[in-house]
Design a protein around this motif. Structure first.
Motif, PDB file in Angstrom:
ATOM      1  N   TYR A 122      19.037  -3.690  51.224  1.00 35.05           N
ATOM      2  CA  TYR A 122      19.396  -4.589  50.132  1.00 35.05           C
ATOM      3  C   TYR A 122      18.282  -4.683  49.087  1.00 35.05           C
ATOM      4  CZ  TYR A 122      23.187  -6.209  53.217  1.00 35.05           C
ATOM      5  OH  TYR A 122      24.295  -6.288  54.023  1.00 35.05           O
ATOM      6  N   LEU A 123      17.011  -4.646  49.550  1.00 36.49           N
ATOM      7  CA  LEU A 123      15.900  -4.637  48.595  1.00 36.49           C
ATOM      8  C   LEU A 123      15.983  -3.412  47.689  1.00 36.49           C
ATOM      9  CD1 LEU A 123      12.681  -5.774  50.544  1.00 36.49           C
ATOM     10  CD2 LEU A 123      14.144  -7.145  49.060  1.00 36.49           C
ATOM     11  N   ASN A 124      16.270  -2.259  48.270  1.00 41.44           N
ATOM     12  CA  ASN A 124      16.406  -1.041  47.472  1.00 41.44           C
ATOM     13  C   ASN A 124      17.560  -1.144  46.488  1.00 41.44           C
ATOM     14  OD1 ASN A 124      15.335   1.898  49.423  1.00 41.44           O
ATOM     15  ND2 ASN A 124      14.184   0.288  48.432  1.00 41.44           N
ATOM     16  N   LEU A 125      18.667  -1.725  46.932  1.00 44.01           N
ATOM     17  CA  LEU A 125      19.805  -1.925  46.033  1.00 44.01           C
ATOM     18  C   LEU A 125      19.415  -2.829  44.874  1.00 44.01           C
ATOM     19  CD1 LEU A 125      22.828  -1.690  45.309  1.00 44.01           C
ATOM     20  CD2 LEU A 125      23.231  -3.654  46.822  1.00 44.01           C
ATOM     21  N   PHE A 126      18.661  -3.878  45.169  1.00 50.74           N
ATOM     22  CA  PHE A 126      18.226  -4.815  44.130  1.00 50.74           C
ATOM     23  C   PHE A 126      17.380  -4.087  43.080  1.00 50.74           C
ATOM     24  CE2 PHE A 126      17.626  -9.685  44.289  1.00 50.74           C
ATOM     25  CZ  PHE A 126      17.922  -9.793  42.942  1.00 50.74           C
ATOM     26  N   VAL A 127      16.422  -3.297  43.540  1.00 46.09           N
ATOM     27  CA  VAL A 127      15.549  -2.564  42.621  1.00 46.09           C
ATOM     28  C   VAL A 127      16.363  -1.573  41.793  1.00 46.09           C
ATOM     29  CG1 VAL A 127      13.697  -0.849  42.513  1.00 46.09           C
ATOM     30  CG2 VAL A 127      13.456  -2.851  43.988  1.00 46.09           C
ATOM     31  N   ALA A 128      17.261  -0.828  42.428  1.00 45.88           N
ATOM     32  CA  ALA A 128      18.069   0.162  41.706  1.00 45.88           C
ATOM     33  C   ALA A 128      18.932  -0.511  40.650  1.00 45.88           C
ATOM     34  CB  ALA A 128      18.935   0.938  42.691  1.00 45.88           C
ATOM     35  N   ALA A 129      19.562  -1.639  40.996  1.00 47.73           N
ATOM     36  CA  ALA A 129      20.441  -2.336  40.053  1.00 47.73           C
ATOM     37  C   ALA A 129      19.655  -2.867  38.865  1.00 47.73           C
ATOM     38  CB  ALA A 129      21.172  -3.467  40.764  1.00 47.73           C
ATOM     39  N   MET A 130      18.477  -3.427  39.124  1.00 48.37           N
ATOM     40  CA  MET A 130      17.681  -3.960  38.026  1.00 48.37           C
ATOM     41  C   MET A 130      17.189  -2.844  37.111  1.00 48.37           C
ATOM     42  SD  MET A 130      16.683  -6.816  36.734  1.00 48.37           S
ATOM     43  CE  MET A 130      15.600  -7.277  35.371  1.00 48.37           C
TER      44      MET A 130
END
Length: 637
Positions: A130-138
């Motif tokens: 989820y942290l990786n998803l957050f970074v990718a989305a931002m």
């Protein structure tokens, strides 16, 4: 501003989004097989994005200032419908690359910190996904070349925040907190959708370059309409009045999530949107003034709430709300304000992440306690945490020559610019809130680290405070260094000049008061805030139980009744409307249908004669013949 063709690292910037996104997919699909190494893959992915961003930044620095806008079209996303089409592309300019560096650098440090912080959580692999998803989305949000691509990342950030805030969803209130953030952000998203519809109707495009070029040719009313709904979107993501109620509850997630949301990702997205849409607000002064007013209201709101909370994470959350308010105020004051908004956003990203990770270290050493009234005297037991948190504390209160002094105090300075009474109102309020910030942040710092020790040393509730492992304190130390010196570095290396290709020329304007007077008064008010906190919470021992307090204090403890107001104005009327509609549907619409169904039908009448017995049918025939004869005879007579 000319747009350069995509070459070099800037043409590969899409990899900064793709790599953490692929890592997210691997960590979810690999299942438990990745438990042993998934967190290291997540860190590697975030680090790779930082390296790509740094290479793109170096490429921009090597270009002429007028050419520091590089766009890449990856593919045709929405084929032409009439004159409207959307290409899925990236835009690399000083504004977007500044965000890329902030998100990936701070985000990577938070990833590293989380390895130790989440060490014993059985779902650690999923957390890192989820942290990786957050970074990718931002990163997608800030690198998109149009509002539609931005919106794709915007929704990705909303999804990731929901997954992380409610990560421990086995606790009902944590699951509710995630839903609350998700729903309130959907209200803001409606504003973004309406603004994009207006862009299509007005410009036939949602691309940043087309909107910036076309906004000068529409009426001020049209530009204001777009600006107001973009502001609504920003209020949702950046927890600005009146969509700020979700932010305190978002502390339900693990502390690294709080650091990521408040320092580098979600709440900064609204500020990015305002600055990226600068051309719209320059064409609509009324909408720009509304942006400034919303920021002013929120910075006061957050400071009042922060001064009354005892939960250290919620104090920091209220502080974020207030500091983002400073940035929104600045963004509404034109290009020079927009530049300082981003300046403060970057420095704030370091000292707020620093303090949130410090709060996590305190929780780690104090059995997950968050109430500052249960701390005290931790400085001698947690020296590393004390010194790193101290750096962030000094930065946020604007201690001379530290990061906050160069960024926040510049916003205070430009708040005093302009004509009429507004500069005096804006400037005075920002100065007073700087003093209130110093008070509540000193209350937090003193309550945790200084004064008498208020925690149990023996028995089942005994605490054994200690500094965390190097995987936790090294990121804290690096962020502390940024808290101390990043402001000076950006100030003396021409950060505002660096941003000009993206935000426009920053013209200096003299404030209504001499700058030394503004600085001196601000520092004096800050000193009063610190002194008052020292007198109330160090010189006088902090009570373990919260006193009753006055009416404002009691209101601030429940977030100035923001939930109650939302329930009274929106939720309860909404529930009543739904209940009324349901009753109408059941009683009138369904009742009418059921009533018609109960009427005798031709089929039900005829069906009674279909018995299946031959004798009955023979009698029907006989009766029919008799009736036919009667009719014939009657006709003959």
């Amino acid at each position: 501003m000319a747009v350069a063709s995509a070459t070099g690292a800037a043409s590969l910037i899409w990899l900064a989004v793709a790599i953490p996104l692929v890592s997210f997919a691997i960590l979810l699909l690999a299942g438990k097989a990745a438990d042993a190494w998934g967190h290291w893959l997540a860190i590697l992915a975030s680090t790779a994005s930082f390296v790509i961003g740094a290479a793109a930044a170096l490429q921009l620095l090597g270009m002429d200032a007028s050419a520091r806008v590089v766009e890449t079209t990856l593919y045709e996303w929405i084929p032409a419908v009439g004159n409207f089409a959307v290409d899925f592309g990236t835009r690399v300019d000083p504004l977007s690359i500044t965000f890329v560096l902030l998100v990936t650098f701070v985000g990577t440090l938070i990833h590293i910190y989380s390895v130790s912080y989440m060490e014993h959580d059985p779902a650690r692999r999923r957390f890192f996904a989820y942290l990786n998803l957050f970074v990718a989305a931002m990163l997608l949000l800030v690198l998109g070349n149009s509002y539609v691509v931005l919106f794709f990342g915007w929704e990705g950030v909303g999804l990731a925040s929901y997954l992380l805030i409610s990560f421990w969803n086995h606790v009902p209130e944590y699951a509710t907190a995630g839903k609350k953030a998700f729903v309130m952000n959907r209200v803001g998203d409606l504003g973004m959708l309406i603004a994009m519809m207006a862009m299509v109707a007005s410009f036939g495009s949602v691309k940043f370059t087309d909107v910036s070029a076309g906004v000068a040719g529409v009426s001020e009313g049209t530009a204001a309409f777009i600006g107001v709904f973009l502001l609504l979107a920003a209020c949702g993501k950046s927890a600005q009045f009146p969509l700020q109620a979700w932010l305190g509850d978002a502390m339900a997630g693990p502390t690294p999530v709080s650091a990521l949301i408040h320092a580098a990702t979600m709440v900064t997205a609204g500020v990015y949107l305002m600055v990226r849409s600068g051309a719209v607000y320059q064409a609509a002064p009324t909408a720009a003034l509304l942006v400034a007013l919303i920021g002013l209201i929120t910075l006061v709101f957050g400071a009042i709430v922060g001064a009354a909370k005892d939960d250290m994470k919620k104090v920091l959350a209220a502080s974020t709300m207030s500091q983002i308010g400073y940035m929104m105020l600045a963004a509404g004051l034109g290009p020079v304000g927009a530049g300082f908004a981003i300046f403060h956003l970057v420095t704030h990203g370091f000292f707020k992440a620093n303090m949130f990770l410090g709060a996590g270290a305190v929780m780690h050493g104090m059995n997950d306690e968050v109430n500052i009234r249960g701390f005290g005297g931790l400085a001698k037991h947690m020296k590393i945490t004390f010194y790193t948190f101290f750096a962030g504390y000094l930065a946020i209160i604007g201690f001379p020559l530290l990061s906050g002094f160069y960024s926040k105090d510049k916003i205070i300075e430009i708040a005093f610019t302009g004509e009429g009474t507004l500069p005096w109102i804006f400037g005075t309020i920002t100065v007073l809130v700087a003093g209130l910030t110093a008070f509540y942040m000193s209350r937090l710092f003193f309550g945790i680290f200084l004064g008498e020790e208020r925690w149990a040393k023996e028995g089942p509730d005994a605490k054994h405070p200690h500094d965390p492992s190097p995987l936790m304190w090294i990121p804290m130390a690096l962020l502390a260094l940024g808290s101390l010196g990043l402001g000076a570095v950006l100030n003396y290396t021409g950060f505002l000049t660096w941003l000009e290709p993206a935000i426009g020329h920053v013209a200096h304007e003299e404030p209504v008061l001499p700058v030394p007077v503004i600085t001196g008064v601000t520092l004096a008010i800050v000193a009063i805030g610190v002194g008052l906190a020292w007198k109330m919470y160090v010189a006088t021992p902090m009570p373990k139980a919260a006193p009753v307090g006055n009416g404002l204090t009691r209101a601030a403890r429940v977030d100035l009744y923001q939930d109650q107001i939302n329930e009274g104005l929106f939720m309860n009327p909404g529930l009543a409307l739904v209940a009324g509609t349901d009753a109408l549907d059941r009683g009138v619409v369904d009742g009418l249908v059921r009533g018609v169904a109960k009427l005798p039908s031709v089929g039900s009448v005829v069906g009674k004669f279909q018995t299946g017995y031959a004798r009955n049918y023979a009698s029907y025939i006989t009766i029919g013949l008799v009736l036919a004869l009667i009719v014939v005879v009657a006709a003959a007579l």
